[in-house]
Write a protein that holds these residues in place. Sequence first.
Motif, PDB file in Angstrom:
ATOM      1  N   GLY A 147      -4.076   8.322  -2.473  1.00 24.11           N
ATOM      2  CA  GLY A 147      -4.551   6.955  -2.668  1.00 24.11           C
ATOM      3  C   GLY A 147      -5.246   6.372  -1.454  1.00 24.11           C
ATOM      4  O   GLY A 147      -6.162   5.551  -1.585  1.00 24.11           O
ATOM      5  N   ARG A 148      -4.830   6.790  -0.271  1.00 23.42           N
ATOM      6  CA  ARG A 148      -5.434   6.260   0.951  1.00 23.42           C
ATOM      7  C   ARG A 148      -6.915   6.593   1.044  1.00 23.42           C
ATOM      8  O   ARG A 148      -7.695   5.863   1.671  1.00 23.42           O
TER       9      ARG A 148
ATOM     10  N   PHE B  60       0.807  -1.220   0.000  1.00 21.89           N
ATOM     11  CA  PHE B  60       0.000   0.000   0.000  1.00 21.89           C
ATOM     12  C   PHE B  60       0.839   1.267   0.000  1.00 21.89           C
ATOM     13  O   PHE B  60       0.559   2.201  -0.737  1.00 21.89           O
ATOM     14  N   ARG B  61       1.893   1.311   0.815  1.00 20.50           N
ATOM     15  CA  ARG B  61       2.549   2.580   1.094  1.00 20.50           C
ATOM     16  C   ARG B  61       3.886   2.782   0.401  1.00 20.50           C
ATOM     17  O   ARG B  61       4.485   3.834   0.556  1.00 20.50           O
TER      18      ARG B  61
ATOM     19  N   PHE C 184      -1.521   2.730  -3.151  1.00 19.08           N
ATOM     20  CA  PHE C 184      -1.941   4.115  -2.945  1.00 19.08           C
ATOM     21  C   PHE C 184      -1.424   5.023  -4.062  1.00 19.08           C
ATOM     22  O   PHE C 184      -2.141   5.894  -4.562  1.00 19.08           O
TER      23      PHE C 184
ATOM     24  N   GLN D 216      -3.670   7.108  -6.877  1.00 19.07           N
ATOM     25  CA  GLN D 216      -3.525   8.563  -7.000  1.00 19.07           C
ATOM     26  C   GLN D 216      -3.163   8.960  -8.422  1.00 19.07           C
ATOM     27  O   GLN D 216      -3.643   9.983  -8.944  1.00 19.07           O
TER      28      GLN D 216
END
Length: 424
Positions: A65-66, A44-45, A51, A55
């Motif tokens: 994105g979160r 995810f990060r 994310f 985005q």
Amino acid sequence: MPETLWLSEGGEEIQKLVKRVASARRVVVVTGAGISVNCGIPDFRSSSGLFKQIQASHGDVVSKGRDLFDASVVFRTAQATRIFYEWMTHLREQCERAQPGVVHAFIRQLADRGQLQRSYTQNIDGLERKAGLEVWDPHCPTTSPECVPWQQAQSIPLHGTMDRLTCQLCSSSDTYNAVAGDSCSDCMSRSQQREQLGRRALATGTLRPAVVLYGEPHPHSEDIARIIGHDTRALQGRKRATHDVLLVLGTTLKVPGCKQLVRQLAAAPTTTTIVVNNEHVCGRVWDNIVDYQIIGCVDDWCSRVQRVWAAQTKITQWTRIRKTLPANCSAKGQKVTGERRSTTKKENFNYVVDETVESQTRKVDHVVVEIVQSQKRRARDNDSIECTQPEPKRRRAELPMRRSARIAMRESIELYHQSLSICT
């Protein structure tokens, strides 16, 4: 601040931690998205994570994105909801194609060896089930044969799973046969029954993935809290002579719920907490909580522990072979026949007992025979001495014989350890 070690540099301290995990009495594992990256599922990060992809594709809808996993943003507009369902469908297709990786096999091996207390995962990909672990599913009916009680569950999905869909209105769940965003079949059935009776129709809910988003309450928080409390008491109830390990793999520890989980499980005095991640994640806030922070690949770390297990298994197999050797290969020092050697290879997975091991085995057997014979002579001498000598003299006569027996026993033990080191 936790002690930081680099896995690529190796060293004696890394090897000690690997052996500690391999020999731990109980291991609790907490995993994040980093363990599934090599399986084809993005995290995810990271700079190339989910994310960032969201985005880049939908910057006009979400500022970051979160936000696409934030309940207050996803269901605010119909466009954001549609994009959310599209991404979740795409993510589920990736999860279906993915296969368990090294870390999943490592956790399964922990369970098979009886060392796994529990595995808590933040992932929603369902690879733990594919790896053969017993996964707790709160949506599964208790009458179903596939239902796993939490007491017997080996893996606990903290944020839900992509295997099911739930209705936003009636909370009924179903397997992922339908498509996210479709109308709930249970709601439609109840509404049709009312219409047939001449009553007004009921509202129909929408199916969504059974995952927990940011900013929404966990529907099974009480059940998970009960499981965590049980495991915490199990770790804290251990004797100080035993050592347990809390292993945190592939997570940045930024989710508040995961932070609290690690803090609670690490509170036991006999528990060693080890965090393994490819980047620095533990600062001063983790003082007196995390003992070691290892920077490196989680797959490499798990492979090192598995190699220690393989070496232990090799020694155990050799010991079993030693007990199954025929009588003509013991005290007399004769070699194993060709027929018996081929059988031994099959029984020990093609493990070859070379000439050096055989010679060391003959030496051990020779010493053991000498010990047995000396014990028999001592028994006979005791019978004769007991009738002719007073009690103090009889005891003094036994001392040299006991001393020689102890020396012979030490030599046999040293030879046995030499044979083990040669075969490994």
